[in-house]
Design a protein around this motif. Structure first.
Motif, PDB file in Angstrom:
ATOM      1  N   GLY A  80       0.801  -1.228   0.000  1.00 57.60           N
ATOM      2  CA  GLY A  80       0.000   0.000   0.000  1.00 57.60           C
ATOM      3  C   GLY A  80       0.829   1.271   0.000  1.00 57.60           C
ATOM      4  N   GLN A  81       0.105   2.374  -0.177  1.00 63.45           N
ATOM      5  CA  GLN A  81       0.729   3.704  -0.190  1.00 63.45           C
ATOM      6  C   GLN A  81       1.338   3.999   1.169  1.00 63.45           C
ATOM      7  N   LYS A 237      -5.405  16.435  -4.289  1.00 66.14           N
ATOM      8  CA  LYS A 237      -4.730  15.272  -4.858  1.00 66.14           C
ATOM      9  C   LYS A 237      -4.117  15.603  -6.215  1.00 66.14           C
ATOM     10  N   GLN A 240      -1.197  17.870  -5.627  1.00 64.67           N
ATOM     11  CA  GLN A 240      -0.031  17.113  -5.159  1.00 64.67           C
ATOM     12  C   GLN A 240       0.637  16.351  -6.317  1.00 64.67           C
ATOM     13  N   LYS A 241      -0.178  15.844  -7.242  1.00 66.06           N
ATOM     14  CA  LYS A 241       0.378  15.121  -8.390  1.00 66.06           C
ATOM     15  C   LYS A 241       0.879  16.086  -9.456  1.00 66.06           C
ATOM     16  N   LYS A 242       0.712  17.368  -9.222  1.00 64.20           N
ATOM     17  CA  LYS A 242       1.104  18.411 -10.185  1.00 64.20           C
ATOM     18  C   LYS A 242       0.333  18.298 -11.502  1.00 64.20           C
ATOM     19  N   SER A 243      -0.856  17.684 -11.489  1.00 62.66           N
ATOM     20  CA  SER A 243      -1.620  17.678 -12.741  1.00 62.66           C
ATOM     21  C   SER A 243      -2.668  18.785 -12.766  1.00 62.66           C
ATOM     22  N   SER A 244      -2.734  19.590 -11.709  1.00 67.01           N
ATOM     23  CA  SER A 244      -3.644  20.734 -11.734  1.00 67.01           C
ATOM     24  C   SER A 244      -2.932  21.935 -12.343  1.00 67.01           C
ATOM     25  N   PRO A 245      -3.657  22.713 -13.173  1.00 62.98           N
ATOM     26  CA  PRO A 245      -3.025  23.917 -13.726  1.00 62.98           C
ATOM     27  C   PRO A 245      -2.864  25.013 -12.656  1.00 62.98           C
ATOM     28  N   VAL A 247      -1.367  24.660  -9.707  1.00 63.66           N
ATOM     29  CA  VAL A 247      -0.175  24.477  -8.879  1.00 63.66           C
ATOM     30  C   VAL A 247       0.611  25.797  -8.849  1.00 63.66           C
ATOM     31  N   MET A 306       1.236  15.506   2.659  1.00 60.60           N
ATOM     32  CA  MET A 306       2.230  15.482   1.586  1.00 60.60           C
ATOM     33  C   MET A 306       2.534  16.882   1.088  1.00 60.60           C
ATOM     34  N   LEU A 322     -11.342   4.310  -0.390  1.00 58.99           N
ATOM     35  CA  LEU A 322     -10.464   5.129   0.443  1.00 58.99           C
ATOM     36  C   LEU A 322     -10.908   6.584   0.335  1.00 58.99           C
ATOM     37  N   ASN A 362     -10.873  18.022 -22.206  1.00 59.37           N
ATOM     38  CA  ASN A 362      -9.707  18.180 -21.345  1.00 59.37           C
ATOM     39  C   ASN A 362     -10.122  19.045 -20.160  1.00 59.37           C
ATOM     40  N   LEU A 364      -9.153  19.232 -17.089  1.00 58.96           N
ATOM     41  CA  LEU A 364      -8.107  19.837 -16.260  1.00 58.96           C
ATOM     42  C   LEU A 364      -7.713  21.222 -16.754  1.00 58.96           C
ATOM     43  N   THR A 365      -7.508  21.352 -18.058  1.00 56.66           N
ATOM     44  CA  THR A 365      -7.073  22.644 -18.583  1.00 56.66           C
ATOM     45  C   THR A 365      -8.237  23.602 -18.761  1.00 56.66           C
TER      46      THR A 365
ATOM     47  N   LEU B  36       1.178   4.572  -5.451  1.00 56.41           N
ATOM     48  CA  LEU B  36       0.181   3.520  -5.493  1.00 56.41           C
ATOM     49  C   LEU B  36      -0.968   3.971  -4.604  1.00 56.41           C
ATOM     50  N   ILE B  39      -4.319  -0.730  -3.407  1.00 56.70           N
ATOM     51  CA  ILE B  39      -4.186  -2.103  -3.850  1.00 56.70           C
ATOM     52  C   ILE B  39      -4.942  -2.961  -2.844  1.00 56.70           C
ATOM     53  N   ARG B 172       2.659  17.295 -19.619  1.00 60.17           N
ATOM     54  CA  ARG B 172       2.496  18.700 -19.287  1.00 60.17           C
ATOM     55  C   ARG B 172       3.665  19.522 -19.805  1.00 60.17           C
ATOM     56  N   ILE B 177      -1.727  20.992 -20.586  1.00 58.49           N
ATOM     57  CA  ILE B 177      -1.794  19.640 -20.023  1.00 58.49           C
ATOM     58  C   ILE B 177      -2.581  18.773 -20.998  1.00 58.49           C
ATOM     59  N   PHE B 179      -3.661  14.576 -22.187  1.00 58.18           N
ATOM     60  CA  PHE B 179      -3.633  13.188 -21.752  1.00 58.18           C
ATOM     61  C   PHE B 179      -4.083  12.231 -22.838  1.00 58.18           C
ATOM     62  N   ARG B 366     -12.902   9.714 -25.982  1.00 57.35           N
ATOM     63  CA  ARG B 366     -12.982  10.076 -24.563  1.00 57.35           C
ATOM     64  C   ARG B 366     -14.406  10.001 -24.038  1.00 57.35           C
ATOM     65  N   ASP B 396      -8.213  18.832 -28.498  1.00 56.53           N
ATOM     66  CA  ASP B 396      -9.290  19.545 -27.803  1.00 56.53           C
ATOM     67  C   ASP B 396     -10.465  19.911 -28.694  1.00 56.53           C
TER      68      ASP B 396
END
Lengths: 430, 453
Positions: A80-81, A237, A240-245, A247, A306, A322, A362, A364-365, B36, B39, B172, B177, B179, B366, B396
């Protein structure tokens, strides 16, 4: 639950048991008549453990098999994490209005009548329309027990009424959806019928709009399309993963200064309200955007830690998942323009009310590109008729940076409370 | 189980009643970026009963099997409160059958550790290009046993195993960004998700390449779609409208949707077919105990069939088609698609593209949605076509059309054919995601509205 915790703690350093008991009754209507009365009885438990510094989880809806549940959670902790937090100790919990005894005592027969009332209000005036919809009442009880001595529980009710009025004609279809929901019981039938009848009236004529860029009003119903990107953007989340514009944007202006947004887990009788979040942290209000400036992200315990921050009480979960950060009630604060004033201001533009195809681009963007399911053309300050067979597109962040006015009458659409908003530009193709 | 379920049904006072019970064991591995997220294994057990009253239904779902008799009584009571239209069911022959899953590598025999290593390897590959910021890798295997019994003497036990992986790479570059996603697997064992290293590399490459693509310009275009989009097109642009529960109580819509009405060119055939082994939408009996079958929705351009439950079939004077499905015991069965596709014809992909003076080649999907008249289907990426050649990568954008006109605009149907399943699925009436597969050949469609900047 105590027994599960006890067995878990014989092998793990920390543990948390989360139980949800739920009872839902839904009255379903189809083609203007009642079709079915459905009920759900659910009882499930989720076990989270921290063993050797790692998180393990399992869930079951059969409480008799405690040993199996614990074993599965322990085996998941091997891989696990890594846990960056400890389960919280008890803290002072504010009382939050999210339970209405009127909902729990509401009779199925009364729900049937309420639905029939709304439908007859519509079909008496518009007999060609066919309505489907549902009234739903839910009552549930949540309890969280953890190894830091926390033992919290709360009861919550939900009541919702959704109606969809549909007309099929050879030259085109028209479907209008309206609904209301919250934690308390209210008679919604006349309100919903009134809104649908008004939309039917406005959509009687179809008008054309040449492709191009136009001023646009997004109704409260359509605003969640634009706010969805922001919802993802502020999610701890994704940050933290840096996938948000967003950040590194805290403290910086990200939208127009007229935009103020908060996450409010305490809003009386709102669908997203609750005294504690999914990890037992007392609910609160969090300012997200103040005068256009980004103030906060939303976190659960793990993502907060984190990011060297603290939980904003946004851990959301069901018994079989979770926790993960998610908004409670997202409130876009009203401005001072009435809908009429906004419409009056438009020389040539559109009103967006319902769309299809959202959430597929998309997100997120902020890019969106959707079919205008229900929308109107405005000319010289007046609604001219329905616009269909067009695609509207833009970028949610760019739109929110070009706000002409924020409406003054806000309403809840699910867990988002928003007024209509008037924007400088969307692209219309067709 | 058979004895218990049938004995509970014996005493019920109702015209018709059915019990579904489900045991599910799920193993999940979920990576987001380097971490992760989850799991582990979990188990759910629960049932749903449906009781027919004179003028409506009642459906109750539950976790506690020992209280089944109480729930049946409650459902019988609630069914009497429903005072809608009279309910009739088309006849279905009583059947008794036990179906076991045929699996090469049973995922229950594979250790959690091995699944962990497989996913870790794929995730590392997804994350390997420098510009890939994050990823999402979702693995799950589900072992399900479904029991069905009704008051007409039908008893069916169906076992199934699904093994599925979804891979997303998020690239990115500053505020840009992008995907890319790929879903693999369906009904079957662990063998479905092994050896996907190349696929993982391809997905992350696609995401990085999208960073260089330019946003599409809005407008009307001739669009060539790949088999992935062609499937979503079949599903959204026609499949949903053929689901008879939208039609059977709406006389106006029934008039519009009369059998024999022309919807497209004579080369167009659209099919729904559940019994295709290995596909996500595979099953042999639906959730009303009716055998699954192959149903032509459009044949030679004309509407020839609908998808039915027993109730919609009775009302429309047709045979049930075995399309009553529920995503789990928590929901009643409603009319759904299974594996929906467009049949291939004669043209090669190269010909289809080379004949385009100016247009768009759209690839990957998508998602999609419909309101029964208009539909959207969203590609992952595209290319501008100029004089028959792919000239520039675009991103897009979303495609939209009108069901009653766009199908007529299909001007070429390819000779290739692929069906896609994977994670995700179809959403309807709050039930999502329902496992379905969609597919078809390359298609060329005129005058598609493209939303972009």
């Amino acid at each position: 639950m105590e027994k599960i915790l006890e067995i878990a703690l014989s092998k793990a350093q920390e543990a948390e048991v989360y139980r949800v008991r739920k009872q839902v009754t839904t009255v379903k209507f189809q083609a203007n008549r009642i079709k079915s009365i459905d009920s759900l009885f659910e009882d499930g438990v989720g076990l989270r453990v921290i063993k050797g510094g790692r998180i393990g989880f399992s869930s079951a809806n059969n409480l008799k098999d405690a040993r199996n549940l614990v074993d599965r959670a322990l085996s998941s902790s091997q891989f696990g994490q890594k846990a960056y937090f400890h389960f919280p100790s008890p803290a002072e919990v504010l009382s939050v209005q999210c339970f209405d005894p009127q909902v729990s005592s509401l009779k199925v027969e009364d729900m049937v009548e309420e639905g029939e009332r709304a439908i007859s209000l519509i079909t008496e005036q518009e007999p060609q329309f066919s309505c489907e919809g549902e009234l739903e009442k839910a009552e549930f009880e949540v309890r969280i027990l953890n190894s830091s001595g926390l033992d919290e529980s709360y009861k919550k009710t939900e009541y919702a009424f959704f109606l969809y009025a549909f007309l099929a004609k050879e030259e085109g279809f028209l479907g209008i959806e309206e609904g209301e929901s919250g934690c308390s019981y209210q008679e919604y039938s006349s309100l919903i019928a009134e809104r649908i009848l008004k939309a039917i009236d406005l959509a009687k004529n179809n008008v054309k709009i040449p492709p191009g860029s136009y001023r646009a009003i997004f109704t409260s119903k359509a605003m969640p399309l634009l706010l969805q990107s922001l919802k993802s953007g502020i999610n701890g989340k994704l940050v933290q993963k840096k996938s948000s514009p967003l950040v590194e944007k805290i403290g910086k202006p990200i939208v127009c200064p007229v935009v103020n947004i908060l996450d409010d887990g305490l809003f009386p009788f709102a669908l997203g309200s609750r005294p504690i979040d999914g990890e037992g942290i007392p609910s609160r209000r969090t300012q997200i955007i103040k005068d256009g400036v980004l103030k906060n992200f939303i976190y659960d315990l793990q993502t907060a830690s984190m990011m060297k921050s603290e939980s904003t009480a946004n851990a959301t979960r069901s018994y079989n998942s979770l926790p993960s950060p998610s908004t409670t009630n997202l409130i876009l604060e009203p401005g001072d323009a009435s809908l009429e004033e906004m419409i009056k201001d438009i020389k040539e533009g559109i009103i967006v009310d319902q769309v299809i195809g959202s959430g597929q681009g998309n997100e997120l963007t902020g890019e969106f590109s959707v079919n205008l399911d229900l929308g109107y053309k405005v000319e010289e300050g007046k609604i001219k008729g329905r616009v269909k067979d067009v695609m509207i597109s833009g970028n949610a962040y760019k739109l929110l940076n070009k706000v002409i006015a924020v409406g003054k009458e806000a309403r809840f659409v699910g867990t988002v409370k928003t007024p209509p908003v008037y924007f400088e530009k969307v692209t219309v193709a067709g | 189980m058979k004895v218990y379920l049938t004995s509970c049904l014996e005493k019920i006072k109702a015209k018709y009643a059915e019990i579904r019970y489900e045991e599910r064991r799920i193993t999940r591995v979920h990576y987001v970026g380097k971490e992760l997220e989850f799991i582990g294994e979990s188990e759910t057990r629960g049932g749903g009963i449906r009781v027919q009253g004179k003028n409506g239904w009642s459906f109750i779902s539950f976790n506690k099997l020992e209280k089944l008799k109480d729930y049946l009584n409650e459902a019988a009571r609630q069914a009497c409160i429903a005072r809608g239209r009279e309910v009739r069911l088309a006849p279905a022959h009583p059947r008794v059958e036990v179906i076991r899953a045929k699996v090469k590598k049973d995922p229950r025999q594979i250790s959690l550790e091995e699944k962990y290593h497989l996913c870790t390897r794929y995730n590392q590959l997804l994350l390997s290009p420098k510009k890939v910021q994050s990823s999402s890798l979702r693995y799950f295997d589900v072992h399900t046993v479904k029991y069905f019994a009704n008051t007409e003497g039908t008893y069916i036990e169906q076992e199934r195993v699904d093994t599925i992986i979804g891979m997303t790479a998020i690239a990115r570059d500053g505020i840009n960004i992008q995907f890319a996603h790929e879903g693999i697997g369906g009904t079957g064992g662990y063998e479905l998700v092994e050896g996907l290293e190349d696929k993982a590399e391809e997905v992350s490459r696609r995401a990085v390449e999208l960073l260089e693509a330019e946003p599409a310009s809005a407008g009307k275009y001739t669009v060539v779609v790949d088999p992935k989009l062609s499937g979503v097109f079949a599903h959204e642009a026609f499949g949903h409208l053929s689901e008879a529960d939208f039609l059977y109580e709406n006389d106006r819509l029934r008039e519009i949707m009369q059998l024999g009405r022309r919807f497209g060119p004579p080369e167009l055939n659209i099919v729904d077919e559940a019994p295709i082994e290995g596909q996500s939408g595979y099953y042999l009996y639906d959730d009303e105990g009716v055998p699954a079958q192959k149903t032509y929705l459009i044949k030679e351009g004309k509407l020839v069939g609908y998808l039915h439950s027993r109730e919609t079939a009775a009302k429309m004077g047709a045979q049930p088609t075995g399309n009553a499905r529920a995503i789990s015991y928590r929901y009643p069965p409603i009319v759904r698609m299974s594996n929906t596709y467009i049949e291939p014809q004669g043209k090669s992909k190269e010909e289809i593209i080379s004949e385009v003076e100016e247009g768009i080649y759209a690839r990957g999907f998508r998602g999609g949605q419909t309101n029964l008249e208009m539909f959207t289907f969203c590609p992952e990426e595209g290319y501008l076509i100029k004089k028959g050649k792919l000239v520039k990568k675009i991103r897009d954008f979303n495609l939209t059309g009108n069901i009653f006109t766009t199908l007529f605009n299909i001007e070429a149907i390819g000779d290739d054919f692929v069906l896609f399943g994977g994670p995700g699925g179809c959403g309807k009436a709050g039930q999502s995601p329902l496992p379905v597969s969609t597919g078809g050949p390359h298609l060329r469609i005129r005058e598609v509205i493209v939303g972009g900047v």
